[in-house]
Design a protein around this motif. Structure first.
Motif, mmCIF file in Angstrom:
data_model
loop_
_atom_site.group_PDB
_atom_site.id
_atom_site.type_symbol
_atom_site.label_atom_id
_atom_site.label_comp_id
_atom_site.label_asym_id
_atom_site.label_seq_id
_atom_site.Cartn_x
_atom_site.Cartn_y
_atom_site.Cartn_z
ATOM 1 N N ILE A 77 -2.318 -4.387 1.375
ATOM 2 C CA ILE A 77 -3.773 -4.385 1.190
ATOM 3 C C ILE A 77 -4.219 -5.807 0.899
ATOM 4 O O ILE A 77 -3.698 -6.454 -0.026
ATOM 5 N N ASN B 214 0.806 -1.230 0.000
ATOM 6 C CA ASN B 214 0.000 0.000 0.000
ATOM 7 C C ASN B 214 0.836 1.276 0.000
ATOM 8 O O ASN B 214 0.297 2.357 -0.231
ATOM 9 N N HIS C 18 -6.368 -2.482 4.737
ATOM 10 C CA HIS C 18 -4.955 -2.160 4.940
ATOM 11 C C HIS C 18 -4.437 -2.643 6.289
ATOM 12 O O HIS C 18 -5.180 -2.681 7.275
#
Length: 251
Positions: free
Chosen positions: A100, A57, A105
């Motif tokens: 992710i 992420n 997340h």
């Protein structure tokens, strides 16, 4: 401020995201040795994340060019991996990572000592990690957000350390950064009341010297203003009806 309360399904997905990130940190730590570049560590870690069916992420987040933030010694956070940054014996290496999983997340950071480090560096690492655990003693439903902040800051400052004020922890969920912001130092107010289902990334950033930091010309790397060592420790946690659950740390 809009703080999301996760459903049971969302919590299950975040638990998987956290478990996978813990696994990545554990496996990547085995590669932190003198002679490896931070660029190489980043590539190894990114491959691990993708092999789990997840996405890094940090990559391209607001333009960040790598999957991991890897910061050395006086670099506090957001170090950009580079071919020219070779890890040396005695370094403090801070690895901040996230992934992710099915839209959810996780975020966690660790500080590693490479070989023999000074007793002062070892104590800084230990105190930074313990300041996190002092903070989450307050991370219970019915307490207030800034109870966490005060516990972290008071503990670290009792050792004479500088607690970074320019960067803070945050909520996390379907976005890497969500409300609320979570300072690592005592506040004048108590902050919002903690409720079951909140997911938070608690991340003390502690300097052995002064708290002041500055941004490098790359617009990402944050360093201590006085050139002293810094340490970073972070986990994604879940507020429950009882003790907080650490989603990125199971043992």
């Amino acid at each position: 401020m809009s703080v999301s309360i996760k459903t049971s399904r969302e919590i299950e997905l975040m638990k998987v995201a956290g478990k996978y990130l813990e696994e990545v940190h554990e496996r990547l730590a085995e590669h932190i040795k003198p002679g490896i570049t931070t660029w190489e560590l980043d590539k190894i870690g990114e491959e691990m994340i993708r092999s789990l069916g997840c996405t890094p992420n940090f990559l391209n987040y607001n333009g960040f060019p790598a999957s991991f933030c890897i910061s050395l010694n006086d670099e506090v956070v957001h170090g950009i991996p580079s071919h020219s940054k070779v890890i040396q014996e005695g370094d403090l290496v801070k690895i901040d990572a996230g992934l992710i999983y099915k839209g959810y997340h996780s975020d966690a950071a660790r500080t590693y000592a490479v070989g023999e480090v000074s007793p002062e560096a070892r104590q800084l690492m230990d105190v930074t990690k313990q300041s996190f655990f002092e903070g989450i003693k307050q991370a219970k439903a019915g307490n207030h957000l800034y109870d966490i902040s005060a516990a972290i800051g008071d503990y670290a400052e009792s050792f004479g350390y500088g607690v970074v004020r320019d960067l803070v922890g945050h909520g996390i969920g379907t976005h890497l950064h969500e409300d609320p912001q979570i300072p690592n130092f005592r506040q004048h107010r108590r902050g919002l009341r903690l409720m079951p289902g909140m997911t938070l990334a608690i991340e003390p950033m502690i300097n052995i010297g002064r708290a002041d930091v500055e941004f490098m010309d790359d617009d990402w790397t944050v360093v201590t203003q006085d050139g002293t060592l810094s340490a970073h420790y972070e986990n994604t946690i879940l507020i429950t009806d009882g003790e907080p659950e650490l989603l990125t740390l199971s043992k």
